[in-house]
Design a protein around this motif. Structure first.
Motif, PDB file in Angstrom:
ATOM      1  N   LYS A   1       0.830  -1.201   0.000  1.00 36.20           N
ATOM      2  CA  LYS A   1       0.000   0.000   0.000  1.00 36.20           C
ATOM      3  C   LYS A   1       0.870   1.259   0.000  1.00 36.20           C
ATOM      4  CE  LYS A   1      -3.482   2.513   2.657  1.00 36.20           C
ATOM      5  NZ  LYS A   1      -4.306   2.545   3.881  1.00 36.20           N
ATOM      6  N   GLU A   2       0.577   2.161  -0.907  1.00 35.36           N
ATOM      7  CA  GLU A   2       1.303   3.424  -0.946  1.00 35.36           C
ATOM      8  C   GLU A   2       0.769   4.352   0.137  1.00 35.36           C
ATOM      9  OE1 GLU A   2       1.367   5.216  -4.774  1.00 35.36           O
ATOM     10  OE2 GLU A   2       2.143   3.427  -5.782  1.00 35.36           O
ATOM     11  N   GLY A   3       1.639   5.253   0.624  1.00 33.31           N
ATOM     12  CA  GLY A   3       1.221   6.142   1.696  1.00 33.31           C
ATOM     13  C   GLY A   3       1.331   5.463   3.046  1.00 33.31           C
ATOM     14  N   VAL A   4       0.689   6.061   4.035  1.00 29.65           N
ATOM     15  CA  VAL A   4       0.824   5.599   5.425  1.00 29.65           C
ATOM     16  C   VAL A   4      -0.195   4.517   5.751  1.00 29.65           C
ATOM     17  CG1 VAL A   4       0.601   6.306   7.845  1.00 29.65           C
ATOM     18  CG2 VAL A   4       1.753   7.808   6.207  1.00 29.65           C
ATOM     19  N   VAL A   5       0.307   3.403   6.330  1.00 28.96           N
ATOM     20  CA  VAL A   5      -0.580   2.380   6.900  1.00 28.96           C
ATOM     21  C   VAL A   5      -0.724   2.689   8.381  1.00 28.96           C
ATOM     22  CG1 VAL A   5      -0.853  -0.054   7.469  1.00 28.96           C
ATOM     23  CG2 VAL A   5       0.025   0.599   5.225  1.00 28.96           C
ATOM     24  N   ASN A   6      -1.953   2.860   8.825  1.00 30.24           N
ATOM     25  CA  ASN A   6      -2.219   3.225  10.222  1.00 30.24           C
ATOM     26  C   ASN A   6      -3.030   2.113  10.887  1.00 30.24           C
ATOM     27  OD1 ASN A   6      -2.108   5.452  12.316  1.00 30.24           O
ATOM     28  ND2 ASN A   6      -4.312   5.132  12.217  1.00 30.24           N
ATOM     29  N   LYS A   7      -2.415   1.405  11.826  1.00 33.41           N
ATOM     30  CA  LYS A   7      -3.127   0.328  12.530  1.00 33.41           C
ATOM     31  C   LYS A   7      -3.524   0.827  13.921  1.00 33.41           C
ATOM     32  CE  LYS A   7      -1.060  -3.607  10.103  1.00 33.41           C
ATOM     33  NZ  LYS A   7      -2.306  -4.151   9.563  1.00 33.41           N
ATOM     34  N   LEU A   8      -4.797   0.648  14.258  1.00 31.99           N
ATOM     35  CA  LEU A   8      -5.344   1.135  15.520  1.00 31.99           C
ATOM     36  C   LEU A   8      -5.666  -0.032  16.445  1.00 31.99           C
ATOM     37  CD1 LEU A   8      -6.224   3.893  16.804  1.00 31.99           C
ATOM     38  CD2 LEU A   8      -8.538   3.357  16.001  1.00 31.99           C
ATOM     39  N   ILE A   9      -5.049  -0.040  17.620  1.00 33.36           N
ATOM     40  CA  ILE A   9      -5.284  -1.101  18.612  1.00 33.36           C
ATOM     41  C   ILE A   9      -6.328  -0.616  19.612  1.00 33.36           C
ATOM     42  CG2 ILE A   9      -4.230  -2.621  20.330  1.00 33.36           C
ATOM     43  CD1 ILE A   9      -3.129  -2.984  17.472  1.00 33.36           C
ATOM     44  N   LYS A  10      -7.433  -1.329  19.701  1.00 31.22           N
ATOM     45  CA  LYS A  10      -8.504  -0.945  20.621  1.00 31.22           C
ATOM     46  C   LYS A  10      -8.127  -1.279  22.063  1.00 31.22           C
ATOM     47  CE  LYS A  10     -11.911   0.514  19.349  1.00 31.22           C
ATOM     48  NZ  LYS A  10     -12.288   1.917  19.051  1.00 31.22           N
ATOM     49  N   THR A  11      -8.645  -0.503  23.000  1.00 31.00           N
ATOM     50  CA  THR A  11      -8.395  -0.710  24.423  1.00 31.00           C
ATOM     51  C   THR A  11      -9.633  -1.312  25.082  1.00 31.00           C
ATOM     52  OG1 THR A  11      -9.238   1.471  25.040  1.00 31.00           O
ATOM     53  CG2 THR A  11      -6.886   1.319  24.478  1.00 31.00           C
ATOM     54  N   ASN A  12      -9.485  -1.721  26.332  1.00 34.25           N
ATOM     55  CA  ASN A  12     -10.651  -2.063  27.137  1.00 34.25           C
ATOM     56  C   ASN A  12     -10.382  -1.695  28.592  1.00 34.25           C
ATOM     57  OD1 ASN A  12      -8.940  -4.685  26.862  1.00 34.25           O
ATOM     58  ND2 ASN A  12     -10.172  -5.039  28.708  1.00 34.25           N
ATOM     59  N   LEU A  13     -11.432  -1.301  29.280  1.00 36.07           N
ATOM     60  CA  LEU A  13     -11.307  -0.892  30.682  1.00 36.07           C
ATOM     61  C   LEU A  13     -11.400  -2.107  31.582  1.00 36.07           C
ATOM     62  CD1 LEU A  13     -11.136   1.550  32.648  1.00 36.07           C
ATOM     63  CD2 LEU A  13     -13.642   1.473  32.749  1.00 36.07           C
ATOM     64  N   VAL A  14     -10.405  -2.264  32.472  1.00 37.68           N
ATOM     65  CA  VAL A  14     -10.415  -3.364  33.447  1.00 37.68           C
ATOM     66  C   VAL A  14     -10.750  -2.753  34.803  1.00 37.68           C
ATOM     67  CG1 VAL A  14      -9.112  -5.240  34.503  1.00 37.68           C
ATOM     68  CG2 VAL A  14      -8.701  -4.621  32.100  1.00 37.68           C
ATOM     69  N   VAL A  15     -11.961  -3.016  35.283  1.00 29.58           N
ATOM     70  CA  VAL A  15     -12.445  -2.407  36.521  1.00 29.58           C
ATOM     71  C   VAL A  15     -11.992  -3.223  37.726  1.00 29.58           C
ATOM     72  CG1 VAL A  15     -14.494  -1.719  37.825  1.00 29.58           C
ATOM     73  CG2 VAL A  15     -14.424  -1.410  35.328  1.00 29.58           C
ATOM     74  N   ARG A  16     -11.324  -2.557  38.662  1.00 31.85           N
ATOM     75  CA  ARG A  16     -10.931  -3.200  39.915  1.00 31.85           C
ATOM     76  C   ARG A  16     -11.472  -2.383  41.083  1.00 31.85           C
ATOM     77  NH1 ARG A  16      -6.349  -3.769  36.578  1.00 31.85           N
ATOM     78  NH2 ARG A  16      -5.997  -5.947  35.930  1.00 31.85           N
TER      79      ARG A  16
END
Length: 337
Positions: free
Chosen positions: A318-333
């Motif tokens: 792929k030409e240009g920028v490859v942007n990979k986004l890692i999702k988060t999750n909240l760990v409630v303690r």
């Protein structure tokens, strides 16, 4: 042998053979007699011979070494990212060279030059928080070396990146604390010039707006180390208006904040809730245990290494920028209501 590491020439001299014969014997070339192959390999094993990986790469014209630049090796998050990088690189038979900038712009520049001098085929980098000029990273691309940023990115350099969804992680954490009854939530952030800090602050403010709560500028502080927290948190706790929750840029600050809040006579979470960001080992050893946003460091490392190696190997076209986004999750303690 007097040298720390012996070479093929050392083995050849000791056994009265040519260097080319020794080289072929080490590779089990059938043109070399079995007796000679066994002799050479036994000698090499006895004297702990290790092949020169860089020299082999230069001969085969296939460089399988990548460089990694991290701000701090001791941070739990970066150690988990490195574990992911190492795991993925190992599957592809790549070696890694690790440099630590120690949050120092000049050391970061030196690290880039060191890796370029080592002729790595690609670099994975997370910028230091003191970096405001990006010419050294542009030099990497200008030298036709693949570059992938992870977590802390330089928006001024047009290259691939793997980032955490910092906005969403902060938004969900603050939205959750509001849902438990918190209305005066403070944000202990980092340098506003840093992409991750800015996105987490925007997520924090977005959650307050969604819940129609005011954005109190006196509750937004640059506080990303234990040393800063040591004076800043007590000052905030002795102010006319005291926060009923702290959302912190990382687990280290959150853990120290928790300690300071308790030392000031407040109960956690009954009086003040506290949430961190990383979800590292600290979350399980604080009292009470710490609610935190899990940013999945190992996965970031895997994705960053895979993207870089795919660029090197020509699999990512792929030409240009490859942007990979890692999702988060909240760990409630137990540090939140």
């Amino acid at each position: 042998m007097s040298k720390q590491y012996i070479t093929l020439k050392d083995i050849a001299k000791a056994l009265n053979l040519s260097a080319s014969t020794v080289s072929r014997a080490m590779r089990n070339n059938p043109a070399i007699s079995e007796e000679t192959r066994e002799l050479v390999q036994a000698f090499a094993k006895k004297h702990k011979y290790k092949p020169n990986v860089l020299a082999m790469q230069l001969r085969t014209q296939r460089n399988t070494t990548i460089g990694v630049i991290v701000p701090k090796l001791v941070h739990y998050f970066f150690s988990t990212v490195l574990a992911g990088i190492e795991d993925e690189a190992g599957k592809e038979n790549y070696n890694i060279l690790i440099c630590q900038s120690n949050e120092d712009y000049k050391k970061e520049i030196k690290s880039v030059q060191t890796l370029l001098d080592a002729r790595v085929s690609g670099i994975l980098a997370s910028q230091s928080k003191t970096t405001h000029e990006y010419g050294h990273f542009q030099d990497v691309l200008d030298n036709n070396v693949s570059l992938v940023f992870f977590d802390r990115i330089c928006t001024g350099v047009n290259t691939d990146r793997v980032v955490v969804d910092d906005y969403d992680g902060a938004f969900n954490a603050v939205d959750y604390m509001v849902s438990t009854g918190c209305k005066k939530i403070a944000f202990l952030g980092s340098d506003a010039n840093m992409h991750i800090s800015n996105n987490r602050r925007m997520g924090y403010e977005g959650a307050l707006r969604k819940n129609k709560l005011p954005i109190n500028k006196s509750f937004i502080k640059e506080c990303d180390t234990q040393i800063i927290a040591q004076t800043m948190v007590p000052d905030m706790l002795s102010a006319a208006e005291v926060p009923d929750a702290f959302f912190c840029i990382n687990d280290e600050v959150a853990a120290y904040c928790l300690q300071l809040v308790k030392a000031a006579g407040f109960r956690v979470p009954e009086d003040i809730s506290i949430c961190g960001f990383t979800n590292g080992y600290l979350t399980e050893v604080t009292d009470p245990t710490l609610t935190s946003v899990d940013q999945h460091g190992f996965q970031i490392g895997v994705e960053a290494a895979r993207l870089l190696i795919d660029r090197i190997e020509g699999r990512e076209t792929k030409e240009g920028v490859v942007n990979k986004l890692i999702k988060t999750n909240l760990v409630v303690r137990n540090s939140t209501r």
